[in-house]
Design a protein around this motif. Sequence first.
Motif, mmCIF file in Angstrom:
data_model
loop_
_atom_site.group_PDB
_atom_site.id
_atom_site.type_symbol
_atom_site.label_atom_id
_atom_site.label_comp_id
_atom_site.label_asym_id
_atom_site.label_seq_id
_atom_site.Cartn_x
_atom_site.Cartn_y
_atom_site.Cartn_z
ATOM 1 N N ARG A 148 1.336 0.862 -1.605
ATOM 2 C CA ARG A 148 2.757 0.544 -1.711
ATOM 3 C C ARG A 148 3.351 0.100 -0.372
ATOM 4 O O ARG A 148 4.501 -0.357 -0.329
ATOM 5 N N ASP A 190 5.026 -3.209 -0.203
ATOM 6 C CA ASP A 190 6.394 -3.373 -0.693
ATOM 7 C C ASP A 190 7.401 -3.503 0.451
ATOM 8 O O ASP A 190 8.495 -4.035 0.260
ATOM 9 N N THR A 228 10.076 9.583 3.925
ATOM 10 C CA THR A 228 9.010 9.183 3.000
ATOM 11 C C THR A 228 8.899 7.660 2.958
ATOM 12 O O THR A 228 9.817 6.935 3.367
ATOM 13 N N GLU A 257 8.943 5.939 0.249
ATOM 14 C CA GLU A 257 9.910 5.466 -0.736
ATOM 15 C C GLU A 257 11.279 5.229 -0.106
ATOM 16 O O GLU A 257 11.940 4.213 -0.385
ATOM 17 N N GLN A 258 11.700 6.155 0.755
ATOM 18 C CA GLN A 258 12.993 5.968 1.429
ATOM 19 C C GLN A 258 12.928 4.811 2.420
ATOM 20 O O GLN A 258 13.913 4.087 2.611
#
Length: 528
Positions: A96, A99, A147, A149-150
């Motif tokens: 990921r 991304d 993280t 994601e953040q």
Amino acid sequence: MTDAKTSDIQHVEDMSREFSKMEKPVMGTARLLTEGEIVLIPRPSTDPCDPLNLPLWHKWTILVIVTLFSVGGVLLASSVGVIMQTLEAYYDYNPRVSDLSLYPTLFMGIGNVVAIPLAHAFGRRPFFLLSCLLMVATCAWAAWSPTLEQHIAARDVMSLAAGQSEALCPIIIQEIFFLHEHARSLTWFSGLQSIGVGVLMIASAYLTDSLGWRWWYIVFGIVNLVVLVLAFLFVVETKYPRSISVLAGDIDPSELLDPAISIPEKITKSTRLPLDYTNYSRRSFVHDLRPWQGHNNWRLAIEAWKQIAVVFWFPNVFWLMLCSGAFLGIYVLCTTVFAGILMPPPYSFSATSLGYVMGSQTFVGVIAIPILGYGNDLVVKYLSRRNGGIIEPEYRLLSGIIPFLSLIIATVMFGKAGSHPDQYSWAGIAVSMNVIFFAYVGMVVTSFTYVISSYPTRSDSLLVVLCACRGFISFGISFGVNSFVKEKGFEGAMNICAIIVGILAALGIPVYVFGKSIRRMTQRYAMD
């Protein structure tokens, strides 16, 4: 007396017949030269608060500040690839991580679609200041993100603000400079942006190698904070109401209300009217500091979104949109795969050396300013002089010949060097990639100056179409790059790209030849 009166009537009738034979004016076609002087287009008013009446030092200060913002936006949102090796190692090669570089181009496009119509309704200054503030806040968020994601979320929100470097910044620039200055001012913007991003990409490789990737965001967050302060002090509101006649350099009907005042038909530097401090307020530094200058019309935002949907289908605009998307897509393809070519043997480049390859964009900026900026304006003046002083926006398209030829040659060379590293020097990759970037910058300048000249009443919507759509195209290309190259090989993939560019170049011939007819056909959809 009767004979004289009859002669006058006959003269008026002859003039009327001649006028009826004249071709109706086409938007974008205007007189650029009169009596050997350059006509100021748009026609400047006598209002001291008109942004066209700003002193030259203030105009260039604004250009430098919006360029600094764009450097930070492009570097942070689009150039994370220069530190991608560090990020992959930090996140234990989580798939990921890609991304972090994939989604920003999408969100930059979304930022343009949302913000520019709102800036059309409420003014440029509040949204530019908001973008600067958001860049600072998201730099802090990304730097201390706990993280992955953040971290991804912070970069996506950051890209909404960074997207304003693509459309809002050029809009601000073209609103403070005259038509004959557009190519050079926009090329200074793009050239300085290229130089700044190139230098900072080299610095980024060493910064993250020494202090870690979090400091990358901290350092440039501080830089963006400085830009925010400078923008608050110097970037004034540039949105100013102008009629269609004024945008073409002609007299506004309101200027003829007092017949006692002699108004020149065309305004040049020598015939420019003095500022009127009787009927207008003086420009005040304290007033300019207000983040919002009073523009407030939701209807204009709704109209702008409608206009985006309309101008998208103009044949000349649609062609330029495809060109911009193709040029950016090929550059994205090259920046995605070049590290995989240069780091393994026989080239064995280090991570910091990759920063120098990307940083060579500084030379692109140095070359682009004189060739694409001043060269474009000189060609336009020369052709306008040969055309009796009349400028046609299609003259701007001639500067696109250099980017097209450069892109085709560099794309083919990149493919050959990528497929046969044993036969070509590392320069086949490094030089070709930067020539491709030069071609992309050239297409940006060409497309911006052409559409702004062709449809001055729709500059906001047109830049959204060009900027947002090329971002969406780039995002789509990013998904298929690896499989495309794997299936066709570097040489096969780049040859296909070169063929596509060649087809687009051929389509430019009818756009140039029939450009005025296209503008005549579409101008009724671009009239206020």
